[in-house]
Design a protein around this motif. Structure first.
Motif, PDB file in Angstrom:
ATOM      1  N   ARG A   9       0.837  -1.200   0.000  1.00  0.00           N
ATOM      2  CA  ARG A   9       0.000   0.000   0.000  1.00  0.00           C
ATOM      3  C   ARG A   9       0.869   1.246   0.000  1.00  0.00           C
ATOM      4  O   ARG A   9       2.064   1.223   0.364  1.00  0.00           O
ATOM      5  CB  ARG A   9      -0.943  -0.007   1.192  1.00  0.00           C
ATOM      6  CG  ARG A   9      -0.292  -0.176   2.573  1.00  0.00           C
ATOM      7  CD  ARG A   9       0.397   1.045   3.034  1.00  0.00           C
ATOM      8  NE  ARG A   9       0.701   1.075   4.456  1.00  0.00           N
ATOM      9  CZ  ARG A   9       1.510   1.952   4.997  1.00  0.00           C
ATOM     10  NH1 ARG A   9       2.143   2.843   4.250  1.00  0.00           N
ATOM     11  NH2 ARG A   9       1.742   1.956   6.295  1.00  0.00           N
ATOM     12  N   ALA A  11       0.284   5.109   1.637  1.00  0.00           N
ATOM     13  CA  ALA A  11      -0.658   5.731   2.572  1.00  0.00           C
ATOM     14  C   ALA A  11      -0.281   7.186   2.846  1.00  0.00           C
ATOM     15  O   ALA A  11       0.101   7.543   3.957  1.00  0.00           O
ATOM     16  CB  ALA A  11      -0.686   4.930   3.867  1.00  0.00           C
ATOM     17  N   PRO A  12      -0.363   8.027   1.845  1.00  0.00           N
ATOM     18  CA  PRO A  12       0.074   9.415   2.043  1.00  0.00           C
ATOM     19  C   PRO A  12      -0.886  10.232   2.908  1.00  0.00           C
ATOM     20  O   PRO A  12      -2.086   9.969   2.924  1.00  0.00           O
ATOM     21  CB  PRO A  12       0.094   9.972   0.614  1.00  0.00           C
ATOM     22  CG  PRO A  12      -0.925   9.163  -0.115  1.00  0.00           C
ATOM     23  CD  PRO A  12      -0.878   7.785   0.494  1.00  0.00           C
ATOM     24  N   SER A  13      -0.328  11.187   3.597  1.00  0.00           N
ATOM     25  CA  SER A  13      -1.136  12.185   4.295  1.00  0.00           C
ATOM     26  C   SER A  13      -1.287  13.353   3.325  1.00  0.00           C
ATOM     27  O   SER A  13      -0.280  13.848   2.830  1.00  0.00           O
ATOM     28  CB  SER A  13      -0.417  12.667   5.552  1.00  0.00           C
ATOM     29  OG  SER A  13      -0.003  11.552   6.305  1.00  0.00           O
ATOM     30  N   GLU A  45      -4.481   9.188   4.352  1.00  0.00           N
ATOM     31  CA  GLU A  45      -4.407   9.322   5.809  1.00  0.00           C
ATOM     32  C   GLU A  45      -4.706  10.763   6.215  1.00  0.00           C
ATOM     33  O   GLU A  45      -3.802  11.585   6.403  1.00  0.00           O
ATOM     34  CB  GLU A  45      -3.034   8.845   6.301  1.00  0.00           C
ATOM     35  CG  GLU A  45      -2.790   7.394   5.875  1.00  0.00           C
ATOM     36  CD  GLU A  45      -1.992   6.572   6.854  1.00  0.00           C
ATOM     37  OE1 GLU A  45      -0.946   7.061   7.327  1.00  0.00           O
ATOM     38  OE2 GLU A  45      -2.406   5.427   7.144  1.00  0.00           O
ATOM     39  N   PHE A 197      -2.027   9.228  14.244  1.00  0.00           N
ATOM     40  CA  PHE A 197      -1.430   8.558  13.083  1.00  0.00           C
ATOM     41  C   PHE A 197      -1.016   7.114  13.361  1.00  0.00           C
ATOM     42  O   PHE A 197      -1.402   6.182  12.657  1.00  0.00           O
ATOM     43  CB  PHE A 197      -0.208   9.367  12.596  1.00  0.00           C
ATOM     44  CG  PHE A 197       0.765   8.526  11.849  1.00  0.00           C
ATOM     45  CD1 PHE A 197       0.474   8.095  10.567  1.00  0.00           C
ATOM     46  CD2 PHE A 197       1.958   8.100  12.436  1.00  0.00           C
ATOM     47  CE1 PHE A 197       1.352   7.272   9.870  1.00  0.00           C
ATOM     48  CE2 PHE A 197       2.836   7.280  11.756  1.00  0.00           C
ATOM     49  CZ  PHE A 197       2.530   6.863  10.471  1.00  0.00           C
ATOM     50  N   ASN A 201      -2.975   4.120  11.354  1.00  0.00           N
ATOM     51  CA  ASN A 201      -2.090   3.596  10.320  1.00  0.00           C
ATOM     52  C   ASN A 201      -1.890   2.085  10.501  1.00  0.00           C
ATOM     53  O   ASN A 201      -2.027   1.304   9.556  1.00  0.00           O
ATOM     54  CB  ASN A 201      -0.768   4.364  10.415  1.00  0.00           C
ATOM     55  CG  ASN A 201       0.312   3.871   9.480  1.00  0.00           C
ATOM     56  OD1 ASN A 201       1.091   3.014   9.876  1.00  0.00           O
ATOM     57  ND2 ASN A 201       0.374   4.391   8.265  1.00  0.00           N
ATOM     58  N   ARG A 215       8.127   1.640   3.724  1.00  0.00           N
ATOM     59  CA  ARG A 215       7.965   3.056   4.070  1.00  0.00           C
ATOM     60  C   ARG A 215       9.293   3.612   4.542  1.00  0.00           C
ATOM     61  O   ARG A 215      10.259   2.874   4.741  1.00  0.00           O
ATOM     62  CB  ARG A 215       6.893   3.223   5.143  1.00  0.00           C
ATOM     63  CG  ARG A 215       7.224   2.529   6.451  1.00  0.00           C
ATOM     64  CD  ARG A 215       6.111   2.781   7.442  1.00  0.00           C
ATOM     65  NE  ARG A 215       6.325   2.115   8.710  1.00  0.00           N
ATOM     66  CZ  ARG A 215       5.448   2.144   9.697  1.00  0.00           C
ATOM     67  NH1 ARG A 215       4.319   2.822   9.563  1.00  0.00           N
ATOM     68  NH2 ARG A 215       5.703   1.533  10.832  1.00  0.00           N
ATOM     69  N   HIS A 219       9.949   6.164   9.984  1.00  0.00           N
ATOM     70  CA  HIS A 219       8.843   5.542  10.728  1.00  0.00           C
ATOM     71  C   HIS A 219       9.288   4.367  11.584  1.00  0.00           C
ATOM     72  O   HIS A 219       8.471   3.780  12.291  1.00  0.00           O
ATOM     73  CB  HIS A 219       7.753   5.088   9.752  1.00  0.00           C
ATOM     74  CG  HIS A 219       6.974   6.242   9.185  1.00  0.00           C
ATOM     75  ND1 HIS A 219       6.135   7.021   9.946  1.00  0.00           N
ATOM     76  CD2 HIS A 219       6.931   6.759   7.942  1.00  0.00           C
ATOM     77  CE1 HIS A 219       5.598   7.960   9.198  1.00  0.00           C
ATOM     78  NE2 HIS A 219       6.070   7.834   7.968  1.00  0.00           N
TER      79      HIS A 219
END
Ligand code: GLU
Length: 472
Positions: A9, A11-13, A45, A197, A201, A215, A219
């Protein structure tokens, strides 16, 4: 036997435009999915309402589509695991919060930002790593709930179990171990009620059956906390792989200041999707096949064990190298369209084909096309002093002869100038080239002359003749 298909995936903010760093993350996930006939999911996100903007939600989808990074699950590709915007998943988060609270995995925290800040400062002064001191961990639940009912703001904290080792296999970095005692209870719901988050997430990856997550390395410190959350809820963990940072040419983390640009800016500068994809697929990932490939071809050689552990360094020249290959791979029609979108206002329609054929080897970006379009078609050129000095050396009669012969073909024109002035070799061709284009290098002069046409050629030589007479 059925095996669960691999699912990755992105999963951008939506708090900014897609740039080189997060695009590479998206690409690696898309390639990993493709390499195993898996699925690629897009999740927005957007729980942080203050920082999320709708225009970024649209822009990032547009950018991914422009690059051909289609998602099999996500906005516009709804499947059973949706919705794919976290703002639409609040109800699920809230019911999980209730569960964690009732099972004692979470508690309300009333510490103000100021109190937390002071506590951190005290810890730092005592040489300890700052972590939540557990001030509210012992407040009985009924008491906490009546304070909340009375209007006191509270966050929700995850109660980290003491004395545990958290271990996971990182897809890039191998086994990772963390001691729960180093973590400190962390916030899973903000004071405004929205999910933090770290919490949503992790929960979404698991609920959406994402099997692999690539990612950024930034993170990595979230991951043990996310393991604890998933373990407490009883949800399976995905496998995480943390990608080394991308550094700018100056060795500092890639940012606006040292070369990172948004996908939008790159597109507006003329960079082609194939150039960007081929470049990024090799940024921190070794691919021994050095040819330009489509996504399927890039996926075929994508290997987790070829992802480097050292930071990758962004190199503009490499990107331009791939751009050259991508331009060469365009069909004549597509190349013409690319030229047109760069400078349709500067190139006469009836010269578009000739211009494209002649100038293609000299351009890599839209700015190059525009520079050459002006060189070929603008009424006057702005010559610098070095060029004017070349004109003076050649002399006004040189250009007067060239202007007189403007409607002959190039061979005849140069023969006339040579005959009348005795100039030859570089002394003949450099002044002619500079007069026509203002550039020291460029396409062959005979077809250039044919494309520009006699009127323009005459005007260029007349301008040079005038400058040859100017004083220093
Ligand atoms: N929304 C997070 C970000 O944009 C996602 C991090 C992750 O990939 O887990 O940084």
């Amino acid at each position: 036997m059925t095996t669960t298909p691999l699912k990755t995936r992105f999963a951008p903010s939506p708090s900014g435009l897609l740039h080189l760093g997060n695009l590479r993350t998206a690409l690696f996930n898309a390639l990993l999915a493709r390499s195993a006939d898996g699925r690629f999911l897009l999740r927005i996100e957007d729980t942080d309402a203050d920082r999320s903007e709708e225009r970024y939600v649209d822009a990032l989808q547009h950018d991914l589509q422009w690059l051909g990074l289609d998602w099999q699950e996500g906005p516009g590709a709804e499947a059973h695991s949706g919705p794919y915007r976290q703002s639409l998943r609040e109800a699920m988060y809230q019911s999980l919060f209730q569960r964690l609270l009732s099972e004692g995995h979470a508690y309300h925290c009333f510490c103000s930002d100021d109190e937390l800040k002071r506590a951190r400062e005290r810890q730092r002064a005592a040489g300890k790593p700052p972590r939540y001191a557990g001030t509210c961990a012992g407040i009985p639940r009924e008491q906490a709930e009546s304070r909340i009912e009375a209007g006191e703001p509270a966050t929700l904290r995850f109660r980290v179990p003491p004395g545990k080792q958290i271990v996971f296999q990182d897809l890039v970095r191998g086994e990772q171990r963390f001691a729960s005692n180093d973590l400190g209870d962390f916030i899973i719901r903000r004071a405004d009620g929205s999910a933090a988050f770290l919490f949503c997430n992790a929960v979404d990856d698991s609920a959406m059956q994402v099997s692999q997550v690539l990612r950024g390395e930034d993170h990595l410190t979230n991951t043990p906390r996310q393991c604890l959350v998933l373990d407490a809820i009883g949800l399976p963990r995905p496998q995480w792989g943390h990608l080394p940072m991308i550094l700018g040419e100056d060795g500092a983390p890639l940012s606006k200041r040292n070369g990172s640009r948004s996908v939008q800016e790159l597109r507006d500068s003329g960079i082609l999707p194939a150039a960007l994809l081929n470049y990024l697929a090799r940024l921190g990932h070794a691919d021994n096949d050095h040819g330009l490939k489509d996504l399927q071809g890039l996926a075929a050689t994508f290997r987790l064990d070829q992802i480097g552990r050292a930071p990758a360094r962004y190199d503009e020249q490499q990107l331009l190298h791939w751009q050259e290959l991508a331009l060469r791979a365009l069909s004549p029609d597509a190349l013409q369209q690319w030229m047109q979108s760069a400078a349709v206002d500067l190139i006469p329609a009836d010269r578009m084909v000739a211009f494209t054929e002649l100038l293609a080897p000299n351009v890599r970006l839209f700015a190059d096309v525009r520079r050459w379009a002006r060189a070929c078609f603008s009424a006057e050129l702005a010559h610098d002093e070095a060029t004017t000095a070349v004109f003076r050396d050649a002399g006004s009669p040189f250009f007067a002869a060239a202007a007189d012969a403007a409607d002959q073909d190039w061979a005849a024109l140069t023969a006339v100038v040579q005959q009348q002035t005795g100039a030859r070799g570089r002394g003949l061709f450099l002044p002619l080239r500079l007069a026509l284009t203002g550039e020291r290098h460029g396409p062959e002069l005979a077809p250039l002359h044919a494309m520009m046409g006699p009127a323009m050629v005459r005007a260029r030589f007349a301008q040079a003749a005038g400058l040859a007479l100017s004083n220093q």
